[in-house]
Design an enzyme around this catalytic site. Structure first.
Site, mmCIF file in Angstrom:
data_model
loop_
_atom_site.group_PDB
_atom_site.id
_atom_site.type_symbol
_atom_site.label_atom_id
_atom_site.label_comp_id
_atom_site.label_asym_id
_atom_site.label_seq_id
_atom_site.Cartn_x
_atom_site.Cartn_y
_atom_site.Cartn_z
ATOM 1 N N LYS A 30 0.817 -1.207 0.000
ATOM 2 C CA LYS A 30 0.000 0.000 0.000
ATOM 3 C C LYS A 30 0.854 1.262 0.000
ATOM 4 C CE LYS A 30 -2.301 -0.091 3.521
ATOM 5 N NZ LYS A 30 -3.471 -0.607 4.202
ATOM 6 N N THR A 31 1.713 1.319 0.979
ATOM 7 C CA THR A 31 2.553 2.509 1.075
ATOM 8 C C THR A 31 3.497 2.592 -0.113
ATOM 9 O OG1 THR A 31 2.425 2.269 3.461
ATOM 10 C CG2 THR A 31 4.024 3.813 2.630
ATOM 11 N N ASP A 216 -3.077 8.020 2.289
ATOM 12 C CA ASP A 216 -2.861 6.667 2.805
ATOM 13 C C ASP A 216 -3.985 6.340 3.786
ATOM 14 O OD1 ASP A 216 -1.610 4.285 3.128
ATOM 15 O OD2 ASP A 216 0.009 5.035 4.403
ATOM 16 N N GLU A 217 -4.305 5.077 3.949
ATOM 17 C CA GLU A 217 -5.321 4.662 4.916
ATOM 18 C C GLU A 217 -6.631 5.418 4.736
ATOM 19 O OE1 GLU A 217 -4.384 2.160 6.574
ATOM 20 O OE2 GLU A 217 -2.295 2.336 7.200
ATOM 21 N N GLN A 247 -9.035 -2.774 7.445
ATOM 22 C CA GLN A 247 -8.172 -2.136 8.439
ATOM 23 C C GLN A 247 -8.766 -0.832 8.948
ATOM 24 O OE1 GLN A 247 -3.814 -2.370 7.766
ATOM 25 N NE2 GLN A 247 -4.350 -3.234 5.792
ATOM 26 N N ARG A 602 0.978 -7.114 10.802
ATOM 27 C CA ARG A 602 2.215 -6.317 10.904
ATOM 28 C C ARG A 602 3.451 -7.200 10.862
ATOM 29 N NH1 ARG A 602 0.577 -2.654 8.706
ATOM 30 N NH2 ARG A 602 -1.221 -3.996 8.443
#
Length: 780
Positions: A30-31, A216-217, A247, A602
């Site tokens: 994602k990042t 992001d997110e 998430q 994570r």
DNA sequence: TGCCACGCCCTTTTT
DNA sequence: GGGCGTGGCA
């Protein structure tokens, strides 16, 4: 870097203009999509870096992203990019364009405690019963309205309590405005106002400035934040949002997953990309994560998978209590470090900050460096808040919350009665408390003596305010501590606690120094206002990632990060899923589930989850069954174990192969005294007879400890007749020569493992002093 | 009027 | 375990 460049997803979207919605499963890069896209825009599309805005939710995530971008683009270019949290970005914009929405330069950001103080004052002004209308609940209700972008007048008034909220909300807003203060929501709301106001030039200036916006997110945006994004991209639609509805863990903060649907409606030409391959974790970890998230309702359909090998099974470790748990955590970390894993790749998670204390103690006792993320601890200490209040008053005297906090700190004989009368005067005359100090003649009920003291305080503050206009922040702080008598009062106290407070204030001075150095390195002016803003927007005190430290944080804080080895603690019912005083509905349980999903995903290679039989927290003991989430993990991905203390205490049916087998038998309930024997947790997917498949309890590297005991070097302290609470702290031993900043060289007499290890040491010329271990250095 | 000590109550997650 | 409020005392 090659991996990033070759990433097909990143490549496919890196150059695309227009709206882009990326569903990115955990660990799917994602990042990377965002960083690579930014890098591509700058390096290939020749977009000037200052025209790119990347928004995150946490400072940690922003820091991580910036760090990665520095790696790709170099520090020089990365510095010009706008990378930050929603709030930091807005604060930065308001610093530049705030006058347009009537903000003065010396604006103060009220944090949660400040906001609550305002609400409490409002409740009193309105003569509302604080028992019936808890300030906390009121504040939550107000924030909910603000997050939806509604002012007090736009509220829907369904019932009596909404009526009350509206009243309190309205006065709350008045107070903030009068104090020249904003809360976190205001930061965003003001920017939205700027952006949406077509009668002024500033909105257009900002919109033009940012040619590309990346988020992001995205699943964590609330209504107002989404409105801001929409407004930012109004002209060019170059809005790239990346998120994962699985998430979404900030619903309580107003996050609305429906923004994802809204996005497709608002930008019909949106290109939707789904990333479902997990590159981060082993097969076992991915399957465990899927097991936890699968029962979740209302998910955007997607299937996470990985090509990685299965790797180590996910460990589920039963422990006796929180100390035993901490001991096991320490043992695993120790083992992992010995394998050569960088400590920065090891993290310990917990659901709530309150769990960190015991872990910290255990880590300190074995001298294992760690770093805590989040947990506003430092800035929440009374002396730090006092000092910050003085500093804020120096910048903005109208800030009532701050004035009321410190007007009688240290005690100056200005008591509650006097302050009551003073605030009443301020309310009646419709002015700030500070202003009311100039109109004491209008308050006939304030006694002459009290009046004199108030005037003296006002005079002192005026001197400090004058200094703040010219002197550097470090000097202003020194002046405050001197003039207010704060330092003298603490010195007079002369206890271990007051010493610690003085040390903390020294640390605050140090952090101002750090800020000044950083600002000048970044080519920005270092101002007191700038420092205060940073303090308000940065929950954590992390002075950057120094090497060699493991990381402790809440699961929330972990979002967007990854570690080689993750220890997930407190996996009991009530703790995780957490249940507070409220019953907690199904929606909340869903969020806990997503939170567990975040925690599990994570981990790259090894995931250890621990639970306890009993846990001391908030001053009481909780008995907890293992978390329901264990039952959702596929049995094949798991390995169960227990610490010695846990298996010995519960007499559970583990087969201990390492000790000759059958050592513990299955004599339930033979434990003496209270609690009773508990059945071992049995995996719902495992046949009842399969207990032999359970793994032997791993041997902790150091013996498990009994409650009340600590990691004590018994032999060394065997002859110590002093405290019964003795431990070694950071390598400090009795007889060791130490150096203290004020007392000079001394000799350690005793070490006490309190919440923070303390040392009693003898300093020639000073006598015995009790000092927090961290303020001592070993003499060379 | 102000200070201090005791006791009670609450106890999340972030900016 | 800690913050806050209340009540007793100087």
């Amino acid at each position: 870097m090659d991996a990033e460049l070759n990433s097909p997803q990143a490549d496919a979207v890196a150059h695309i203009r227009g709206p882009l919605l990326v569903f990115a499963g955990a660990g799917s890069g994602k990042t990377r999509v965002i960083t690579f896209r930014i890098a591509n825009l700058v390096a290939r599309e020749r977009v000037p870096p200052y025209r790119i805005l990347a928004v995150t939710f946490t400072n940690k995530a922003a820091g991580e992203m910036r760090h990665r971008l520095e790696g790709i683009l170099g520090a020089e270019i990365a510095r010009d990019l706008w990378v930050g949290t929603f709030h930091a970005t807005c604060a930065k914009l308001l610093r530049r364009y705030g006058d347009a929405v009537g903000l003065e330069k010396n604006i103060i950001i009220y944090d949660g405690a400040d906001q609550k103080a305002v609400v409490t004052r409002v409740l009193r002004e309105l003569d509302l019963d604080e028992k019936r209308f808890a300030p906390r609940a009121m504040l939550a209700a107000i924030h909910k309205e603000k997050q939806e972008g509604r002012g007090p007048d736009e509220m829907s008034l369904d019932d009596y309590s909404a009526e009350m909220v509206k009243k309190v909300y309205a006065r709350y807003e008045e107070h903030l405005r009068a104090a020249n203060a904003v809360d976190f929501e205001d930061l965003i709301l003001r920017v939205v106002k700027l952006l949406e106001d077509d009668t002024r030039i500033e909105g257009e200036t900002i919109r033009r400035r940012f040619e590309f916006v990346l988020v992001d997110e995205f699943q964590d945006t609330n209504a107002v934040q989404y409105r801001m994004l929409r407004a930012l991209a109004r002209d060019h639609h170059n809005l790239c949002v990346v998120g994962d509805d699985d998430q979404s863990i900030y619903r309580w903060r107003g996050a609305d997953v429906r923004n994802i649907r809204g996005f497709k409606k608002d930008f019909p030409e949106t290109l939707v990309v789904k990333l479902e391959q997990n590159y981060r974790s082993t097969g076992h970890i991915v399957k465990a994560a899927l097991g936890v998230i699968a029962p979740s309702k209302e998910r955007e359909p997607k299937e996470l998978w990985t090509a990685n090998e299965d790797g180590l099974p996910v460990e589920m470790i039963a422990t006796k209590d929180e100390r035993d748990e901490a001991a096991h955590v320490v043992a695993v970390i120790d083992e992992t470090r010995k394998k050569g894993i960088d400590p920065r790749q090891i993290a310990v998670f917990y659901r709530i900050h309150a769990q960190s204390r015991v872990l910290e103690e255990a880590l300190r006792a074995v001298n294992m460096p760690y770093q805590i993320v989040g947990g506003t601890k430092f800035y929440e200490r009374a002396e730090i808040k006092d000092a910050l209040s003085y500093l804020r008053l120096a910048v903005n005297p109208k800030s009532d919350v701050d004035l009321l906090r410190v007007v009688n700190v240290p005690a100056r004989g200005i008591g509650a009665t006097t302050l009551d009368r003073l605030t009443t005067l301020a309310t009646l005359e419709n002015m700030s408390v500070w202003q009311s100090l100039g109109h004491l003649d209008k308050a006939g009920d304030i006694a002459a003596a009290a009046r004199k003291r108030l005037v003296a305080f006002a005079d002192m503050m005026r001197d400090i305010q004058a200094a703040a206009r010219t002197a550097p922040a470090t000097e202003v702080l020194a002046m405050i501590l001197d003039k207010s008598g704060y330092r003298t009062a603490l010195e007079a106290e002369n206890t271990a606690e007051s010493d610690a407070r003085l040390e903390n204030l020294a640390e605050l001075a140090g952090s101002i120094g750090d800020y000044e150095a950083e600002a000048s390195a970044a080519g920005e002016p270092a101002t007191l206002e700038g420092f205060l803003e940073r303090v308000s927007l940065q929950a954590d005190t992390d002075a950057g990632d120094q090497g060699g430290k493991i990381t402790l944080m809440t699961v929330h804080g972990a979002k967007g990060l990854e570690f080689d080895t993750v220890l997930l603690t407190g996996m009991e019912e009530e703790m995780f899923p957490y249940r507070g005083f409220d019953p907690g509905g199904e929606e909340e349980m869903e969020e806990e589930r997503r939170l567990a999903y975040v925690a599990i995903t994570r981990a790259r290679r090894r995931l250890v989850m621990t639970h306890t039989e009993t846990r001391q927290i908030f001053g009481t003991t909780r008995w907890g069954r293992p978390s329901r989430f264990f039952g959702d993990l596929p049995a094949a991905t798991m390995k169960q174990g227990a610490t010695r203390a846990a298996s010995a205490g519960a007499r559970v049916a583990y087969v201990d192969r390492s000790s000759g087998g059958g050592g513990y038998g299955s004599a339930y309930g033979s434990r003496g005294g209270g609690g009773g024997g508990r059945e071992p947790w049995r995996h719902p997917q495992a046949p009842a007879a399969r207990t032999e498949a359970f793994d032997a309890p791993p041997r902790p590297a150091r013996p498990a400890v009994d409650p009340g005991e600590r990691f004590v070097d018994r032999e060394f302290f065997a002859d110590d007749g002093g405290s019964d609470d003795v431990g070694s702290a950071g390598g400090l031993r009795r007889g060791a020569k130490v150096v203290h900043s004020r007392f000079g060289e001394g000799e350690v007499r005793r070490v006490e493992a309190a919440a923070e290890p303390m040392v009693v040491a003898f300093f020639p010329g000073w006598g015995e002093k009790k000092i927090l271990a961290r303020f001592l250095k070993i003499a060379s």
